[in-house]
Design a protein around this motif. Sequence first.
Motif, PDB file in Angstrom:
ATOM      1  N   ASP A 127      31.298 -42.792  -2.698  1.00  0.00           N
ATOM      2  CA  ASP A 127      31.816 -42.096  -3.875  1.00  0.00           C
ATOM      3  C   ASP A 127      30.768 -41.173  -4.503  1.00  0.00           C
ATOM      4  O   ASP A 127      29.639 -41.079  -4.021  1.00  0.00           O
ATOM      5  CB  ASP A 127      32.420 -43.096  -4.885  1.00  0.00           C
ATOM      6  CG  ASP A 127      31.362 -43.868  -5.665  1.00  0.00           C
ATOM      7  OD1 ASP A 127      30.157 -43.647  -5.440  1.00  0.00           O
ATOM      8  OD2 ASP A 127      31.749 -44.697  -6.511  1.00  0.00           O
ATOM      9  N   SER A 142      29.033 -41.424  -7.044  1.00  0.00           N
ATOM     10  CA  SER A 142      27.819 -42.087  -7.532  1.00  0.00           C
ATOM     11  C   SER A 142      27.026 -42.714  -6.379  1.00  0.00           C
ATOM     12  O   SER A 142      26.227 -43.631  -6.596  1.00  0.00           O
ATOM     13  CB  SER A 142      28.180 -43.183  -8.542  1.00  0.00           C
ATOM     14  OG  SER A 142      29.137 -42.727  -9.447  1.00  0.00           O
ATOM     15  N   SER A 143      27.280 -42.242  -5.147  1.00  0.00           N
ATOM     16  CA  SER A 143      26.584 -42.736  -3.945  1.00  0.00           C
ATOM     17  C   SER A 143      26.785 -44.220  -3.691  1.00  0.00           C
ATOM     18  O   SER A 143      25.887 -44.902  -3.202  1.00  0.00           O
ATOM     19  CB  SER A 143      25.082 -42.417  -4.001  1.00  0.00           C
ATOM     20  OG  SER A 143      24.906 -41.030  -3.923  1.00  0.00           O
ATOM     21  N   ARG A 144      27.950 -44.716  -4.050  1.00  0.00           N
ATOM     22  CA  ARG A 144      28.275 -46.120  -3.739  1.00  0.00           C
ATOM     23  C   ARG A 144      29.247 -46.164  -2.567  1.00  0.00           C
ATOM     24  O   ARG A 144      30.298 -45.508  -2.609  1.00  0.00           O
ATOM     25  CB  ARG A 144      28.963 -46.787  -4.947  1.00  0.00           C
ATOM     26  CG  ARG A 144      28.048 -47.042  -6.109  1.00  0.00           C
ATOM     27  CD  ARG A 144      28.836 -47.596  -7.272  1.00  0.00           C
ATOM     28  NE  ARG A 144      29.888 -46.657  -7.665  1.00  0.00           N
ATOM     29  CZ  ARG A 144      30.636 -46.801  -8.757  1.00  0.00           C
ATOM     30  NH1 ARG A 144      30.477 -47.851  -9.540  1.00  0.00           N
ATOM     31  NH2 ARG A 144      31.561 -45.906  -9.065  1.00  0.00           N
ATOM     32  N   SER A 198      37.319 -49.307  -9.771  1.00  0.00           N
ATOM     33  CA  SER A 198      36.858 -48.252 -10.679  1.00  0.00           C
ATOM     34  C   SER A 198      37.702 -46.981 -10.572  1.00  0.00           C
ATOM     35  O   SER A 198      37.232 -45.899 -10.889  1.00  0.00           O
ATOM     36  CB  SER A 198      35.399 -47.929 -10.370  1.00  0.00           C
ATOM     37  OG  SER A 198      35.320 -47.449  -9.037  1.00  0.00           O
ATOM     38  N   TYR A 230      30.775 -38.943   2.638  1.00  0.00           N
ATOM     39  CA  TYR A 230      30.891 -38.557   1.230  1.00  0.00           C
ATOM     40  C   TYR A 230      32.349 -38.201   0.937  1.00  0.00           C
ATOM     41  O   TYR A 230      33.007 -37.545   1.747  1.00  0.00           O
ATOM     42  CB  TYR A 230      29.958 -37.369   0.956  1.00  0.00           C
ATOM     43  CG  TYR A 230      30.061 -36.813  -0.433  1.00  0.00           C
ATOM     44  CD1 TYR A 230      29.820 -37.622  -1.536  1.00  0.00           C
ATOM     45  CD2 TYR A 230      30.389 -35.468  -0.638  1.00  0.00           C
ATOM     46  CE1 TYR A 230      29.919 -37.110  -2.814  1.00  0.00           C
ATOM     47  CE2 TYR A 230      30.489 -34.948  -1.910  1.00  0.00           C
ATOM     48  CZ  TYR A 230      30.258 -35.776  -3.010  1.00  0.00           C
ATOM     49  OH  TYR A 230      30.369 -35.272  -4.264  1.00  0.00           O
TER      50      TYR A 230
END
Length: 465
Positions: free
Chosen positions: A195, A197-199, A276, A430
């Motif tokens: 995502d 936020s790099s999660r 989320s 990504y």
Amino acid sequence: MSGIIDNVVDCEMKSFISDLQTLIRHPSVSAKKQGLVNCAKSVTDIMDKAGIKSELLYFDDVGLEDHSEHLIVPPIVYGEVKSKSNPQGKTILFYNHYDVQPEDPIELWDEDPFSGKVEGNCIFGRGSADDKGELITRIKAVEYYLKKTGDVPCNVKYIVEGEEEIGSIHIEQYLHKYKEKLRCDGVIWEFGYIDVSSRPIISLGMKGLLYVELIVKGPCRDAHSSLAVLIENPAWRLVRALNTLRDDKGKILVRDWYKEVRQFTPEELSILSRDSFDEHEFKKEYQIRTFVNNVGGIDAIKSLVGMTTCNIAGLTAGYTGEGAKTVLPAVATAKLDFRLVPNMTPEKQFSRLKDHLKEYGFGNDVEARLIHGEAAVRTPTTEPFVRQVEESANEIFGSSIISISSAGTGPMYPFVKILNVPCISIGSTYLFSRIHSPNEFARLDLLNKTTKCMGRIMEKFAKSR
Ligand SMILES: [Zn+2]
């Protein structure tokens, strides 16, 4: 804490990129049956160089004799490394694909779609993310293990197919045919999103799909529309039939449609409540005001991962060009896709759909054709493999998100059923990598981290019982 291969990954990025470029430069477009065998051979070369024993598996005897590009069913790349220190231990199977989507519309690309050009943190090209970038992270994790330690923590197998982008039409038969060879204890799926936020999003399942075409035939040829007083228009018949399938709230009106739908488990509900999903951002992206049936909050998330749908994917009849043409069409067709959830089966739902049409008086003139069916599947959240993948992701990325199912469909069901193992999707893609679109790219930082993450997953998997 630094892992065994972490610094090798950092030091070897140059050769990593060069091998990925080699793969991107093969225009292996399955929809056009183009460059598939050559690309498959290139994957075996990269595997062999990495120390992974590889071979091409063919669908039938035709493939065994004819290794040319004219093969009707492209081969599967099989790769294997046995752990020397732990040969009786667990076996992980990496599933990926070497085919790509067509590059069209080519004029919207800033560069040659098969260039593999690197710019800053990005490598561009068709397949850079989907799925050649993902594939290379799985290969390199093993290559670096062998390089650093001369061994791998657990047994490793690869299955890399060439028809994913056209619906994995032969994967189920391949899995049956090579079931013994592919025997394993867990599967890492071909991709995973990361995502903004790099999660990494760790996805545990996929919805199924029932794809149907409805065809209504009217007069033997298109007629002058003045004859609409005498000749029934097939487009009206089709619209009436469609109207009986779903209400305004999205509920599907076919008898027993929801009969086998299994409820969310308490564990699944608890994961859903932590999801989320940003509904405002989502609505902004699509410029819509409300969701179907005005759902919001947890119900929107539940719909996304766990609701069946009845969607009109295409509708054609008569004249749709510029200006006016007064015509009464000879035929009207609709393509419908129904997303399915556990434990619905496409065959049963299709026969319910046909019964429904009969019951509503469309049995004689609305023909239903089955185009494609796939069942849904979810790996249980309580499966230990889920925790091992989650811990690995958290160590490398800082945090991660668990999703009980993707809203999309893929051939996960045959893997879980035939190989009888848990299947988890995690990867390097990504969220906005423009997969299937012009200027597709993969992020080098995410490829680097995902390779390290694959290393961790193998370590934790090896230690588990
Ligand atoms: Zn794809």
